[in-house]
Design an enzyme around this catalytic site. Structure first.
Site, short mmCIF file in Angstrom:
data_model
loop_
_atom_site.label_atom_id
_atom_site.label_comp_id
_atom_site.label_asym_id
_atom_site.label_seq_id
_atom_site.Cartn_x
_atom_site.Cartn_y
_atom_site.Cartn_z
CD GLU A 1 29.97 -9.41 35.17
OE1 GLU A 1 28.98 -10.00 35.65
OE2 GLU A 1 30.99 -9.11 35.83
CG HIS B 1 27.14 -5.88 34.95
ND1 HIS B 1 26.29 -5.16 35.75
CD2 HIS B 1 28.06 -6.42 35.78
CE1 HIS B 1 26.68 -5.25 37.01
NE2 HIS B 1 27.75 -6.01 37.06
CG ASP C 1 22.67 -3.87 24.84
OD1 ASP C 1 23.50 -3.78 25.77
OD2 ASP C 1 22.78 -3.27 23.77
CG ASP D 1 33.83 -8.62 39.35
OD1 ASP D 1 34.15 -8.96 38.19
OD2 ASP D 1 34.04 -9.36 40.33
O1 G3I Z 1 27.13 -26.49 38.89
C1 G3I Z 1 25.71 -26.34 38.72
C2 G3I Z 1 25.13 -27.55 38.05
O2 G3I Z 1 25.31 -28.66 38.88
C3 G3I Z 1 23.65 -27.30 37.78
O3 G3I Z 1 23.12 -28.36 37.05
C4 G3I Z 1 23.46 -26.01 36.98
C5 G3I Z 1 22.00 -25.66 36.79
O4 G3I Z 1 21.82 -24.31 36.42
O5 G3I Z 1 24.08 -24.94 37.66
C6 G3I Z 1 25.45 -25.11 37.86
O6 G3I Z 1 25.96 -24.00 38.53
C7 G3I Z 1 26.12 -22.83 37.77
C8 G3I Z 1 27.57 -22.39 37.90
O7 G3I Z 1 27.77 -21.16 37.26
C9 G3I Z 1 28.53 -23.40 37.29
O8 G3I Z 1 28.32 -23.53 35.94
C10 G3I Z 1 25.19 -21.75 38.30
O9 G3I Z 1 23.86 -22.10 38.04
C11 G3I Z 1 25.51 -20.43 37.67
O10 G3I Z 1 24.76 -19.40 38.29
C12 G3I Z 1 26.98 -20.11 37.81
O11 G3I Z 1 27.26 -18.94 37.09
C13 G3I Z 1 28.51 -18.32 37.35
C14 G3I Z 1 28.29 -16.94 37.97
O12 G3I Z 1 29.54 -16.30 38.12
C15 G3I Z 1 27.61 -16.99 39.33
O13 G3I Z 1 28.38 -17.69 40.23
C16 G3I Z 1 29.20 -18.18 36.01
O14 G3I Z 1 29.55 -19.46 35.49
C17 G3I Z 1 30.47 -17.34 36.17
O15 G3I Z 1 30.99 -17.07 34.88
C18 G3I Z 1 30.17 -16.03 36.89
O16 G3I Z 1 31.38 -15.38 37.13
C19 G3I Z 1 31.31 -14.05 37.60
C20 G3I Z 1 32.08 -14.00 38.91
O17 G3I Z 1 31.40 -14.75 39.89
C21 G3I Z 1 32.31 -12.58 39.39
N1 G3I Z 1 32.87 -11.75 38.34
C22 G3I Z 1 32.06 -11.73 37.15
C23 G3I Z 1 31.92 -13.12 36.56
C24 G3I Z 1 31.16 -13.11 35.25
O18 G3I Z 1 29.80 -12.87 35.41
O1 9MR Z 2 28.77 -6.67 39.40
C1 9MR Z 2 28.63 -8.00 39.87
C2 9MR Z 2 29.01 -8.96 38.76
O2 9MR Z 2 30.37 -8.79 38.42
C3 9MR Z 2 28.72 -10.38 39.17
O3 9MR Z 2 28.86 -11.25 38.06
C4 9MR Z 2 27.31 -10.51 39.72
C5 9MR Z 2 27.02 -11.89 40.26
O4 9MR Z 2 27.89 -12.22 41.29
O5 9MR Z 2 27.09 -9.59 40.73
C6 9MR Z 2 27.23 -8.25 40.31
O6 9MR Z 2 26.95 -7.41 41.38
C7 9MR Z 2 25.60 -7.27 41.70
C8 9MR Z 2 25.25 -8.07 42.95
O7 9MR Z 2 25.42 -9.43 42.73
C9 9MR Z 2 23.84 -7.77 43.41
N1 9MR Z 2 23.62 -6.35 43.57
C10 9MR Z 2 23.88 -5.60 42.35
C11 9MR Z 2 25.33 -5.77 41.95
C12 9MR Z 2 25.72 -4.89 40.77
O8 9MR Z 2 24.73 -4.81 39.80
#
Ligand code: G3I
Ligand code: 9MR
Length: 618
Positions: A582, A527, A573, A206
């Site tokens: 991603e 992604h 993939d 993103d």
């Molecule tokens: O903290 C809970 C924990 O208590 C629980 O036991 C566990 C069970 O699955 O989940 C934990 O939370 C997780 C959290 O990361 C912290 O580790 C969530 O399930 C998991 O969905 C979450 O994933 C993060 C994701 O964003 C969604 O928020 C990833 O670590 C993080 O790398 C990713 O980052 C995204 C940014 O939001 C937007 N830009 C892209 C980036 C990479 O994908």
């Molecule tokens: O592109 C977004 C990515 O960077 C984030 O990790 C992800 C989770 O927050 O979300 C992606 O965006 C998606 C959105 O969450 C749901 N609709 C589709 C978007 C793009 O595929």
């Protein structure tokens, strides 16, 4: 737009040793076709090995026939790729099931083979492995590409062909007119107030910019420089303003530090949690994305990540700003002095606002990076301020004796404090406890080494490590193993770190190098908006993808199912798959660290017991 095939950029070739450069186009040609083929039985680091490193491959026993032939299959050979000449013969290890993939594997150890060359592996009844190198500069191109990836992520900048080759693009997201969101309003900067917050790196696939994730990312890159300055002094990335003076790594990191500084409110020292759109941009190029941008709520996590990073930056950049004999005023006005002042102001804000957790406003859908447990962030910021100022109060604020150590992640940064203290342990004040510091780092490194030793796959990864960004878990395990090795000199810790890099580069049950553009089989559809929208067939090179993630949070957005739900196989993939495919800056940073560290350390490493034994090399 029709997709143009990507030629290896001149820039990349220029910084690559000749033998390697000649190899890249050949490997790239084989790539697309090989990727569509079924998973190979041989799983090996597809980029290669340093001559003195441990070298392991895994052989998957995935069919009943293979298992039956496995009963008779006892030996393996390493062949010179070009001539087919056998240069090494070894015995396969016993067959054992590795729980994250639920599959039986046998290991091949060819650590004794240390002659440079291009090789492949062979055993009875299965296709030969993809080719891999043994070379003294095996990770030079990978290390450089993993850093060049940050240049490709630059917001607010055009990427001219001179630096970006076929990936050249116009500037996007100037971020000179960013609005203060209601959640971030303050008396001096009410809702709708316009400020400038340009530069920085896009976080991931993103186009948003998040302070918390910038924290661990910038730290890991600056730590790489602090630990291996000679390696980076000699490295050229072909980025703008490159030249004598500031090493290219530090030049690139400044792009993000400059942005981070602009995220601090000078009125109170507080730091906005993120700069983003209200929703995610579509799959377009940066310059095509036009949605309004906002700074969002100040948070304690942002202030502490900012304080830690600026404290580190103040000491790393100090030798490069004011000359040693410059007048006092010039030094006070220097970039490093300003970074330290900014760190202290953010720390003071966090002291006064110790539990301001980011709450995603209902009108905002971008990444949250929410973290409600802040003891690790407090300790890390305190440790960095202590190291940079030598003020004992900061050491006390770290509460070292209560602070545990775990493999770091964006929301778990205690290990970063330990790793900085360990590096600086000879120059600390009497309050610090060098014994405690060494004990903590060794404790984690030993724990990971034990997991590696006990694993049928010879990797430290366990079932619970398969989360969103699992490849970065492996790389951060390697990062901490390397910290252990730097303290203890225990060869097993270096070998376990090598195994984690092997895992990411192809010794995994998917048989895939997880880094774009590296290895015979690598992700083709990450992604990553620029890779999706630039009209070039190949994705931008040098990015590690998130990797297998059995939670598969994106499944409802994908037109096809994940091939498996098993932890180490739950990977798709496809550019729909943000939960497994991603890219992200905090995942590339440990790749850059580990590639550089193994390259730099192996030169100095003592041969392990396996290389002391009589070699069966011919
Ligand atoms: O903290 C809970 C924990 O208590 C629980 O036991 C566990 C069970 O699955 O989940 C934990 O939370 C997780 C959290 O990361 C912290 O580790 C969530 O399930 C998991 O969905 C979450 O994933 C993060 C994701 O964003 C969604 O928020 C990833 O670590 C993080 O790398 C990713 O980052 C995204 C940014 O939001 C937007 N830009 C892209 C980036 C990479 O994908
Ligand atoms: O592109 C977004 C990515 O960077 C984030 O990790 C992800 C989770 O927050 O979300 C992606 O965006 C998606 C959105 O969450 C749901 N609709 C589709 C978007 C793009 O595929």
């Amino acid at each position: 737009m029709p997709k143009r095939p990507a030629a290896p950029s001149l820039a990349r070739l220029r910084q690559t040793p000749l033998a390697l450069a000649l190899l890249i186009p050949a490997l790239a040609l084989a790539q697309e076709a090989a990727h569509a083929a079924p998973r190979p039985a041989w799983q090996v680091n597809q980029v290669g090995f340093l001559p003195g490193s441990a070298k392991w491959a895994a052989l998957e026993e995935h069919s009943a026939a293979a298992k039956r032939s496995g009963l008779t299959r006892r030996s393996f050979q390493v062949l010179e790729h070009a001539t087919g000449r056998v240069v090494y013969t070894g015995r396969l290890g016993p067959s054992a099931v590795w729980p994250p993939a639920g599959q039986a594997v046998r290991l091949a150890d060819f650590s004794k083979l240390n002659r440079a060359g291009l090789y492949r592996l062979r055993t009875q009844g299965t296709a030969d492995s993809t080719p891999f190198l043994i070379a003294p500069h095996a990770y030079q191109a990978l290390g450089a590409a993993s850093l060049k990836a940050f240049y490709y992520q630059r917001a607010s900048s055009a990427l001219p062909a001179e630096y970006a080759g076929v990936y050249a693009r116009p500037a996007g997201h100037a971020d000179t007119q960013v609005r203060v969101h209601a959640s971030a309003a303050s008396p001096g900067r009410p809702e709708g107030f316009v400020l400038a917050s340009p530069k920085g790196w896009y976080d991931a696939g993103d186009y948003n910019k998040y302070i918390v994730n910038s924290g661990i990312t910038v730290y890991t890159l600056l730590a790489a420089y602090e630990h291996f300055p000679a390696h980076f002094a000699a490295q050229r990335l072909n980025i703008p303003d490159s030249g004598p003076g500031l090493p290219d790594l530090l030049q690139e990191v400044r792009w993000n530090l400059d942005w981070m500084l602009s995220m601090q409110d000078p009125a109170d020292g507080g730091v906005y949690h993120k700069l983003s759109n209200a929703g995610f941009d579509g799959a377009v190029m940066p310059h095509e994305a036009q949605a309004p941008r906002y700074v969002l709520q100040k948070s304690t996590a942002a202030a502490l990540n900012f304080a830690a990073v600026m404290a580190v930056a103040s000491r790393v950049y100090a030798p490069f700003d004011a000359p040693f004999d410059a007048p006092f005023e010039a030094k006070q006005a220097s970039w490093s002095a300003q970074a330290l002042a900014a760190a202290k102001a953010a720390w003071a804000w966090a002291q006064a606002n110790p539990q301001v957790i980011y709450q995603q406003p209902p009108d905002i859908q971008t990444g949250e990076y929410g973290d409600a447990r802040l003891d690790d962030e407090f300790a890390w910021a305190a440790a960095e301020l202590y190291i940079s100022t030598r003020e004992p109060a900061f050491y006390a604020a770290m509460k070292a004796r209560e602070l545990p150590i775990r493999v770091p992640a964006w929301n778990d940064v205690a290990a970063l404090a330990w790793m900085s203290l360990a590096h600086h342990r000879q120059q600390l004040t009497p309050e610090a406890e060098p014994g405690l510091i060494a004990q903590r780092v060794s404790q984690l490194a030993r724990q990971l080494t034990e997991a590696w030793r006990a694993s049928p796959y010879r990797v430290a990864m366990q079932v619970p490590d398969y989360v969103w960004g699992s490849n970065a878990v492996a790389l951060n395990q390697a990062l901490m193993l390397i910290q252990g090795y730097r303290l203890s000199g225990e060869r097993a810790q270096l070998d376990a770190a090598q195994a984690a890099l092997d895992y990411v580069l192809g010794r995994n049950p998917l048989g895939l190098s997880m880094v774009t553009g590296f290895g015979a089989r690598s992700p083709q559809h990450p992604h990553h908006r620029p890779s999706q929208a630039d009209g070039v067939v190949a994705p931008l090179p040098g990015f590690v993808v998130g990797g297998p993630n059995p939670e598969r949070q994106d499944a409802q957005h994908c037109p096809l199912p994940y091939p498996s739900a098993l932890p180490a196989l739950a990977y798709l993939d496809h550019d729909c798959s943000y939960a497994s495919n991603e890219v992200a800056i905090n995942w590339n940073a440990p790749l850059a660290y580990v590639a550089a560290a193994l390259q730099a350390l192996n030169r100095a490493a003592k041969p392990g017991p396996q290389t002391l034994q009589r070699s069966s090399q011919r």
